[in-house]
Write a protein that holds these residues in place. Structure first.
Motif, PDB file in Angstrom:
ATOM      1  N   LEU A   9       0.841  -1.203   0.000  1.00 43.05           N
ATOM      2  CA  LEU A   9       0.000   0.000   0.000  1.00 43.05           C
ATOM      3  C   LEU A   9       0.875   1.251   0.000  1.00 43.05           C
ATOM      4  O   LEU A   9       0.632   2.194  -0.772  1.00 43.05           O
ATOM      5  N   TRP A  10       1.884   1.260   0.846  1.00 47.13           N
ATOM      6  CA  TRP A  10       2.800   2.395   0.915  1.00 47.13           C
ATOM      7  C   TRP A  10       3.552   2.570  -0.399  1.00 47.13           C
ATOM      8  O   TRP A  10       3.695   3.689  -0.903  1.00 47.13           O
ATOM      9  N   LEU A  11       4.017   1.469  -0.979  1.00 43.13           N
ATOM     10  CA  LEU A  11       4.737   1.532  -2.256  1.00 43.13           C
ATOM     11  C   LEU A  11       3.834   2.069  -3.357  1.00 43.13           C
ATOM     12  O   LEU A  11       4.266   2.902  -4.171  1.00 43.13           O
ATOM     13  N   SER A  12       2.582   1.620  -3.390  1.00 46.58           N
ATOM     14  CA  SER A  12       1.650   2.069  -4.426  1.00 46.58           C
ATOM     15  C   SER A  12       1.393   3.565  -4.313  1.00 46.58           C
ATOM     16  O   SER A  12       1.374   4.281  -5.324  1.00 46.58           O
ATOM     17  N   VAL A  13       1.184   4.049  -3.089  1.00 44.25           N
ATOM     18  CA  VAL A  13       0.937   5.478  -2.892  1.00 44.25           C
ATOM     19  C   VAL A  13       2.162   6.291  -3.308  1.00 44.25           C
ATOM     20  O   VAL A  13       2.043   7.311  -4.007  1.00 44.25           O
ATOM     21  N   CYS A  14       3.350   5.838  -2.900  1.00 43.55           N
ATOM     22  CA  CYS A  14       4.585   6.562  -3.256  1.00 43.55           C
ATOM     23  C   CYS A  14       4.766   6.636  -4.767  1.00 43.55           C
ATOM     24  O   CYS A  14       5.044   7.714  -5.320  1.00 43.55           O
ATOM     25  N   LEU A  15       4.609   5.493  -5.443  1.00 44.36           N
ATOM     26  CA  LEU A  15       4.825   5.469  -6.885  1.00 44.36           C
ATOM     27  C   LEU A  15       3.763   6.265  -7.625  1.00 44.36           C
ATOM     28  O   LEU A  15       4.050   6.888  -8.652  1.00 44.36           O
ATOM     29  N   TYR A  16       2.544   6.270  -7.095  1.00 42.56           N
ATOM     30  CA  TYR A  16       1.505   7.064  -7.769  1.00 42.56           C
ATOM     31  C   TYR A  16       1.777   8.556  -7.602  1.00 42.56           C
ATOM     32  O   TYR A  16       1.610   9.335  -8.546  1.00 42.56           O
ATOM     33  N   VAL A  17       2.198   8.958  -6.419  1.00 44.25           N
ATOM     34  CA  VAL A  17       2.518  10.373  -6.204  1.00 44.25           C
ATOM     35  C   VAL A  17       3.691  10.792  -7.084  1.00 44.25           C
ATOM     36  O   VAL A  17       3.685  11.882  -7.676  1.00 44.25           O
ATOM     37  N   ILE A  18       4.708   9.924  -7.202  1.00 43.83           N
ATOM     38  CA  ILE A  18       5.899  10.288  -7.974  1.00 43.83           C
ATOM     39  C   ILE A  18       5.630  10.226  -9.475  1.00 43.83           C
ATOM     40  O   ILE A  18       5.806  11.218 -10.197  1.00 43.83           O
ATOM     41  N   LEU A  19       5.185   9.068  -9.965  1.00 40.01           N
ATOM     42  CA  LEU A  19       5.013   8.886 -11.405  1.00 40.01           C
ATOM     43  C   LEU A  19       3.720   9.524 -11.912  1.00 40.01           C
ATOM     44  O   LEU A  19       3.718  10.247 -12.911  1.00 40.01           O
ATOM     45  N   GLY A  20       2.608   9.261 -11.215  1.00 41.59           N
ATOM     46  CA  GLY A  20       1.364   9.911 -11.596  1.00 41.59           C
ATOM     47  C   GLY A  20       1.443  11.415 -11.395  1.00 41.59           C
ATOM     48  O   GLY A  20       0.902  12.191 -12.188  1.00 41.59           O
ATOM     49  N   GLY A  21       2.128  11.825 -10.326  1.00 42.28           N
ATOM     50  CA  GLY A  21       2.293  13.262 -10.083  1.00 42.28           C
ATOM     51  C   GLY A  21       3.060  13.958 -11.193  1.00 42.28           C
ATOM     52  O   GLY A  21       2.721  15.072 -11.599  1.00 42.28           O
TER      53      GLY A  21
END
Length: 335
Positions: A9-21
Protein backbone atom coordinates in the motif's frame (compact mmCIF):
# COMPACT_ATOMS: atom_id res chain seq x y z
CA UNK A 1 1.51 -10.91 6.19
CA UNK A 2 -0.23 -7.67 7.24
CA UNK A 3 3.10 -5.83 7.02
CA UNK A 4 3.54 -7.09 3.45
CA UNK A 5 0.12 -5.68 2.55
CA UNK A 6 0.89 -2.35 4.26
CA UNK A 7 4.24 -2.26 2.46
CA UNK A 8 2.56 -2.67 -0.91
CA UNK A 9 0.00 0.00 0.00
CA UNK A 10 2.80 2.39 0.91
CA UNK A 11 4.74 1.53 -2.26
CA UNK A 12 1.65 2.07 -4.43
CA UNK A 13 0.94 5.48 -2.89
CA UNK A 14 4.59 6.56 -3.26
CA UNK A 15 4.83 5.47 -6.88
CA UNK A 16 1.50 7.06 -7.77
CA UNK A 17 2.52 10.37 -6.20
CA UNK A 18 5.90 10.29 -7.97
CA UNK A 19 5.01 8.89 -11.40
CA UNK A 20 1.36 9.91 -11.60
CA UNK A 21 2.29 13.26 -10.08
CA UNK A 22 4.85 13.87 -12.82
CA UNK A 23 2.16 13.11 -15.40
CA UNK A 24 -0.30 15.55 -13.84
CA UNK A 25 2.49 18.09 -13.61
CA UNK A 26 2.99 17.99 -17.38
CA UNK A 27 -0.30 19.80 -17.96
CA UNK A 28 0.40 22.20 -15.08
CA UNK A 29 3.82 23.12 -16.48
CA UNK A 30 2.31 23.73 -19.91
CA UNK A 31 -0.37 25.94 -18.36
CA UNK A 32 2.28 27.93 -16.48
CA UNK A 33 4.38 28.48 -19.62
CA UNK A 34 4.15 31.64 -21.70
CA UNK A 35 2.24 31.16 -24.96
CA UNK A 36 5.34 31.76 -27.10
CA UNK A 37 7.09 28.79 -25.44
CA UNK A 38 4.12 26.44 -25.14
CA UNK A 39 4.85 24.54 -28.36
CA UNK A 40 8.34 23.69 -27.13
CA UNK A 41 7.00 22.76 -23.70
CA UNK A 42 4.21 20.64 -25.18
CA UNK A 43 6.73 18.70 -27.27
CA UNK A 44 8.99 18.08 -24.28
CA UNK A 45 6.12 17.05 -22.03
CA UNK A 46 4.68 14.74 -24.66
CA UNK A 47 8.00 12.94 -25.09
CA UNK A 48 8.34 12.73 -21.33
CA UNK A 49 4.97 11.17 -20.46
CA UNK A 50 3.44 9.76 -23.66
CA UNK A 51 5.03 6.27 -23.64
CA UNK A 52 3.93 5.17 -20.16
CA UNK A 53 1.39 7.70 -18.88
CA UNK A 54 -1.47 5.17 -18.83
CA UNK A 55 0.53 2.67 -16.77
CA UNK A 56 1.00 5.11 -13.88
CA UNK A 57 -2.65 4.89 -12.82
CA UNK A 58 -2.03 1.21 -12.08
CA UNK A 59 -0.58 2.30 -8.72
CA UNK A 60 -3.79 4.10 -7.77
CA UNK A 61 -5.84 1.04 -8.73
CA UNK A 62 -3.60 -1.21 -6.61
CA UNK A 63 -3.94 1.12 -3.61
CA UNK A 64 -7.73 1.19 -3.95
CA UNK A 65 -7.92 -2.61 -4.26
CA UNK A 66 -5.71 -3.06 -1.19
CA UNK A 67 -7.95 -0.75 0.85
CA UNK A 68 -11.15 -2.37 -0.45
CA UNK A 69 -10.03 -5.95 0.24
CA UNK A 70 -7.69 -5.59 3.20
CA UNK A 71 -9.11 -2.60 5.07
CA UNK A 72 -12.85 -2.44 4.31
CA UNK A 73 -13.73 -0.10 7.21
CA UNK A 74 -11.07 2.39 6.12
CA UNK A 75 -12.21 2.14 2.50
CA UNK A 76 -15.84 2.66 3.51
CA UNK A 77 -14.99 5.72 5.60
CA UNK A 78 -13.02 7.33 2.79
CA UNK A 79 -15.58 6.59 0.10
CA UNK A 80 -18.45 7.79 2.28
CA UNK A 81 -17.26 11.04 3.84
CA UNK A 82 -14.93 12.03 0.98
CA UNK A 83 -17.08 10.86 -1.93
CA UNK A 84 -17.33 14.37 -3.44
CA UNK A 85 -13.57 15.03 -3.88
CA UNK A 86 -13.02 11.37 -4.82
CA UNK A 87 -15.57 11.58 -7.63
CA UNK A 88 -14.16 14.91 -8.82
CA UNK A 89 -10.64 13.46 -8.80
CA UNK A 90 -11.73 10.43 -10.83
CA UNK A 91 -13.61 12.65 -13.30
CA UNK A 92 -10.43 14.70 -13.64
CA UNK A 93 -8.36 11.59 -14.35
CA UNK A 94 -10.80 10.50 -17.07
CA UNK A 95 -11.12 13.98 -18.61
CA UNK A 96 -7.38 14.52 -18.60
CA UNK A 97 -6.58 11.16 -20.21
CA UNK A 98 -9.26 11.59 -22.85
CA UNK A 99 -8.13 15.13 -23.71
CA UNK A 100 -4.47 14.08 -23.85
CA UNK A 101 -5.29 11.30 -26.30
CA UNK A 102 -7.59 13.29 -28.57
CA UNK A 103 -5.40 16.36 -28.82
CA UNK A 104 -2.55 14.23 -30.17
CA UNK A 105 -4.36 11.53 -32.12
CA UNK A 106 -7.56 13.17 -33.39
CA UNK A 107 -7.64 12.63 -37.15
CA UNK A 108 -9.03 16.14 -37.78
CA UNK A 109 -7.20 19.22 -36.58
CA UNK A 110 -9.74 21.95 -35.87
CA UNK A 111 -10.91 24.16 -33.00
CA UNK A 112 -11.50 21.03 -30.93
CA UNK A 113 -7.73 20.82 -30.47
CA UNK A 114 -7.96 24.02 -28.41
CA UNK A 115 -10.76 22.56 -26.30
CA UNK A 116 -8.83 19.32 -25.74
CA UNK A 117 -5.79 21.30 -24.66
CA UNK A 118 -7.75 23.41 -22.18
CA UNK A 119 -9.38 20.30 -20.69
CA UNK A 120 -5.94 18.69 -20.41
CA UNK A 121 -4.54 21.77 -18.64
CA UNK A 122 -7.26 22.27 -16.06
CA UNK A 123 -7.91 18.58 -15.40
CA UNK A 124 -4.16 18.22 -14.75
CA UNK A 125 -4.41 21.12 -12.31
CA UNK A 126 -7.59 20.15 -10.45
CA UNK A 127 -6.99 16.39 -10.13
CA UNK A 128 -3.91 16.61 -7.85
CA UNK A 129 -5.60 19.48 -6.00
CA UNK A 130 -8.45 17.15 -5.00
CA UNK A 131 -5.92 14.43 -4.19
CA UNK A 132 -4.30 16.86 -1.75
CA UNK A 133 -7.69 17.71 -0.23
CA UNK A 134 -8.34 14.01 0.36
CA UNK A 135 -4.91 13.46 1.93
CA UNK A 136 -5.36 16.47 4.22
CA UNK A 137 -8.78 15.28 5.37
CA UNK A 138 -7.38 11.98 6.63
CA UNK A 139 -5.08 13.65 9.19
CA UNK A 140 -6.81 16.94 10.02
CA UNK A 141 -9.60 15.36 12.14
CA UNK A 142 -12.11 17.14 9.93
CA UNK A 143 -14.02 13.89 9.26
CA UNK A 144 -16.56 13.64 12.06
CA UNK A 145 -18.97 10.68 11.82
CA UNK A 146 -21.00 12.19 14.68
CA UNK A 147 -21.89 15.32 12.70
CA UNK A 148 -25.63 15.72 12.13
CA UNK A 149 -25.90 17.75 8.93
CA UNK A 150 -24.89 17.29 5.30
CA UNK A 151 -22.31 20.10 5.11
CA UNK A 152 -20.36 18.96 8.17
CA UNK A 153 -20.50 15.31 7.11
CA UNK A 154 -19.70 15.55 3.42
CA UNK A 155 -18.36 19.03 2.59
CA UNK A 156 -16.47 20.54 5.50
CA UNK A 157 -14.89 17.13 6.09
CA UNK A 158 -12.51 18.06 3.26
CA UNK A 159 -13.18 21.69 2.29
CA UNK A 160 -11.16 23.78 4.75
CA UNK A 161 -8.09 26.00 4.74
CA UNK A 162 -5.67 23.21 5.62
CA UNK A 163 -7.07 21.04 2.82
CA UNK A 164 -6.77 23.88 0.31
CA UNK A 165 -3.16 24.50 1.36
CA UNK A 166 -2.25 20.80 1.00
CA UNK A 167 -4.04 20.75 -2.36
CA UNK A 168 -1.95 23.66 -3.62
CA UNK A 169 1.19 22.00 -2.25
CA UNK A 170 0.31 18.80 -4.12
CA UNK A 171 -0.19 20.77 -7.35
CA UNK A 172 3.21 22.41 -6.84
CA UNK A 173 4.89 19.04 -6.23
CA UNK A 174 3.39 17.64 -9.44
CA UNK A 175 4.62 20.61 -11.48
CA UNK A 176 8.04 20.26 -9.86
CA UNK A 177 8.26 16.55 -10.67
CA UNK A 178 7.21 17.12 -14.28
CA UNK A 179 9.77 19.86 -14.84
CA UNK A 180 12.55 17.79 -13.23
CA UNK A 181 11.63 14.59 -15.07
CA UNK A 182 11.51 16.41 -18.41
CA UNK A 183 15.08 17.71 -18.20
CA UNK A 184 16.44 14.58 -19.85
CA UNK A 185 13.88 14.79 -22.67
CA UNK A 186 15.23 18.05 -24.07
CA UNK A 187 16.88 17.92 -27.47
CA UNK A 188 18.89 21.16 -27.58
CA UNK A 189 20.36 23.86 -25.35
CA UNK A 190 17.39 26.24 -25.65
CA UNK A 191 14.92 23.57 -24.59
CA UNK A 192 17.16 22.59 -21.68
CA UNK A 193 17.43 26.21 -20.51
CA UNK A 194 13.64 26.55 -20.74
CA UNK A 195 13.03 23.49 -18.56
CA UNK A 196 15.71 24.49 -16.07
CA UNK A 197 13.91 27.82 -15.64
CA UNK A 198 10.62 25.95 -15.16
CA UNK A 199 12.31 23.73 -12.58
CA UNK A 200 13.52 26.76 -10.63
CA UNK A 201 10.04 28.29 -10.74
CA UNK A 202 8.32 25.13 -9.55
CA UNK A 203 10.88 24.74 -6.75
CA UNK A 204 9.90 28.20 -5.54
CA UNK A 205 6.20 27.28 -5.71
CA UNK A 206 6.86 24.15 -3.65
CA UNK A 207 8.60 26.19 -0.94
CA UNK A 208 5.85 28.84 -0.85
CA UNK A 209 2.97 26.36 -0.74
CA UNK A 210 4.86 24.24 1.80
CA UNK A 211 5.07 27.24 4.13
CA UNK A 212 1.38 27.85 3.46
CA UNK A 213 0.62 24.30 4.65
CA UNK A 214 2.38 24.96 7.97
CA UNK A 215 0.55 28.28 8.36
CA UNK A 216 -2.84 26.68 7.64
CA UNK A 217 -2.05 23.84 10.04
CA UNK A 218 -1.16 26.32 12.79
CA UNK A 219 -4.35 28.34 12.25
CA UNK A 220 -6.43 25.13 12.18
CA UNK A 221 -4.91 23.72 15.37
CA UNK A 222 -3.22 20.81 13.59
CA UNK A 223 0.15 19.92 15.23
CA UNK A 224 1.96 19.46 11.92
CA UNK A 225 5.19 21.05 13.16
CA UNK A 226 5.23 18.72 16.16
CA UNK A 227 4.52 15.70 13.96
CA UNK A 228 7.45 16.43 11.70
CA UNK A 229 10.12 17.94 13.97
CA UNK A 230 9.52 16.32 17.36
CA UNK A 231 11.49 13.17 16.52
CA UNK A 232 14.73 12.44 14.73
CA UNK A 233 13.10 10.59 11.84
CA UNK A 234 11.12 13.64 10.77
CA UNK A 235 14.12 15.93 11.05
CA UNK A 236 16.26 13.47 9.11
CA UNK A 237 13.62 13.11 6.37
CA UNK A 238 13.37 16.87 5.87
CA UNK A 239 17.17 17.16 5.99
CA UNK A 240 17.60 14.46 3.35
CA UNK A 241 14.98 16.13 1.13
CA UNK A 242 16.83 19.45 1.45
CA UNK A 243 20.17 17.84 0.62
CA UNK A 244 18.59 16.18 -2.43
CA UNK A 245 17.34 19.60 -3.56
CA UNK A 246 20.88 20.96 -3.35
CA UNK A 247 22.19 18.04 -5.38
CA UNK A 248 19.51 18.62 -8.04
CA UNK A 249 20.44 22.30 -8.29
CA UNK A 250 24.10 21.36 -8.65
CA UNK A 251 23.31 18.78 -11.33
CA UNK A 252 21.28 21.32 -13.29
CA UNK A 253 24.05 23.89 -13.01
CA UNK A 254 26.63 21.42 -14.35
CA UNK A 255 24.17 19.99 -16.94
CA UNK A 256 24.73 16.48 -15.53
CA UNK A 257 21.13 15.32 -15.47
CA UNK A 258 21.41 11.57 -15.00
CA UNK A 259 20.56 11.49 -11.26
CA UNK A 260 17.87 14.21 -11.14
CA UNK A 261 14.86 11.89 -11.51
CA UNK A 262 16.02 9.56 -8.74
CA UNK A 263 16.78 12.50 -6.47
CA UNK A 264 13.36 14.07 -7.08
CA UNK A 265 11.64 10.75 -6.35
CA UNK A 266 13.71 10.41 -3.18
CA UNK A 267 12.56 13.88 -2.10
CA UNK A 268 8.91 12.91 -2.44
CA UNK A 269 9.46 9.76 -0.38
CA UNK A 270 11.12 11.80 2.36
CA UNK A 271 8.25 14.31 2.37
CA UNK A 272 5.72 11.48 2.70
CA UNK A 273 7.74 9.90 5.52
CA UNK A 274 7.98 13.21 7.39
CA UNK A 275 4.25 13.88 7.03
CA UNK A 276 2.95 10.44 8.04
CA UNK A 277 5.36 8.61 10.34
CA UNK A 278 4.29 10.27 13.60
CA UNK A 279 0.72 8.96 13.57
CA UNK A 280 1.49 5.71 11.74
CA UNK A 281 -0.24 3.18 11.59
CA UNK A 282 -3.27 5.42 12.15
CA UNK A 283 -4.25 6.28 8.60
CA UNK A 284 -7.38 8.35 9.41
CA UNK A 285 -7.73 10.65 12.42
CA UNK A 286 -11.42 11.33 13.08
CA UNK A 287 -13.01 14.43 14.56
CA UNK A 288 -14.82 12.46 17.29
CA UNK A 289 -11.53 11.43 18.91
CA UNK A 290 -11.29 8.00 17.29
CA UNK A 291 -8.93 6.79 14.59
CA UNK A 292 -8.69 4.09 11.96
CA UNK A 293 -5.52 2.00 12.04
CA UNK A 294 -3.85 -0.17 9.44
CA UNK A 295 -3.13 -2.70 12.17
CA UNK A 296 -6.48 -2.68 13.95
CA UNK A 297 -9.14 -2.12 11.31
CA UNK A 298 -8.27 -4.95 8.94
CA UNK A 299 -10.03 -7.79 7.19
CA UNK A 300 -9.94 -11.40 8.42
CA UNK A 301 -6.53 -13.09 8.68
CA UNK A 302 -7.35 -15.40 5.75
CA UNK A 303 -8.23 -12.43 3.56
CA UNK A 304 -5.04 -10.60 4.50
CA UNK A 305 -2.97 -13.73 3.81
CA UNK A 306 -4.56 -14.24 0.39
CA UNK A 307 -4.16 -10.56 -0.47
CA UNK A 308 -0.53 -10.56 0.60
CA UNK A 309 0.33 -13.59 -1.52
CA UNK A 310 -1.56 -12.16 -4.48
CA UNK A 311 0.43 -8.93 -4.23
CA UNK A 312 3.76 -10.74 -3.92
CA UNK A 313 3.14 -13.14 -6.80
CA UNK A 314 1.55 -10.45 -8.96
CA UNK A 315 4.51 -8.14 -8.48
CA UNK A 316 6.86 -10.86 -9.73
CA UNK A 317 5.02 -10.80 -13.04
CA UNK A 318 4.07 -7.15 -13.36
CA UNK A 319 7.03 -5.14 -12.04
CA UNK A 320 9.80 -6.59 -14.27
CA UNK A 321 7.75 -6.01 -17.42
CA UNK A 322 6.73 -2.53 -16.30
CA UNK A 323 10.32 -1.48 -15.68
CA UNK A 324 11.35 -3.07 -18.98
CA UNK A 325 8.64 -1.00 -20.70
CA UNK A 326 9.93 2.21 -19.13
CA UNK A 327 13.56 1.41 -19.96
CA UNK A 328 12.65 0.49 -23.55
CA UNK A 329 10.86 3.79 -24.17
CA UNK A 330 13.67 5.70 -22.49
CA UNK A 331 16.19 4.13 -24.84
CA UNK A 332 13.94 4.81 -27.83
CA UNK A 333 13.51 8.47 -26.93
CA UNK A 334 17.25 8.94 -26.54
CA UNK A 335 18.03 7.70 -30.04
Amino acid sequence: MIYVVIGFLWLSVCLYVILGGADFGAGIVELMTKKKNRKHTEKIMYESIAPVWEANHMWLIIAIVILFVGFPEIYTTLSTYLHIPLVLMLVGIIARGTAFTFRHYDAVEDRWQIIYTQIFYYASLLTPFFLGLIAAATVSKSINPDANNFLDLYVFSWLNWFGVAVGLFTVSLCAYLASIFSLRETSDRLELELMIRKSHQTMLFVVITGLLVFLAAYLSGIPLTKWIFSKYLGVMAISFATVALGLILRAMHKKKLLPVRALAGFQIIMILVAATYQHNPDIILLGNGHHLSLLEHIASPKTISALGWALVLGSLFILPFLFYLMISFTKASNK
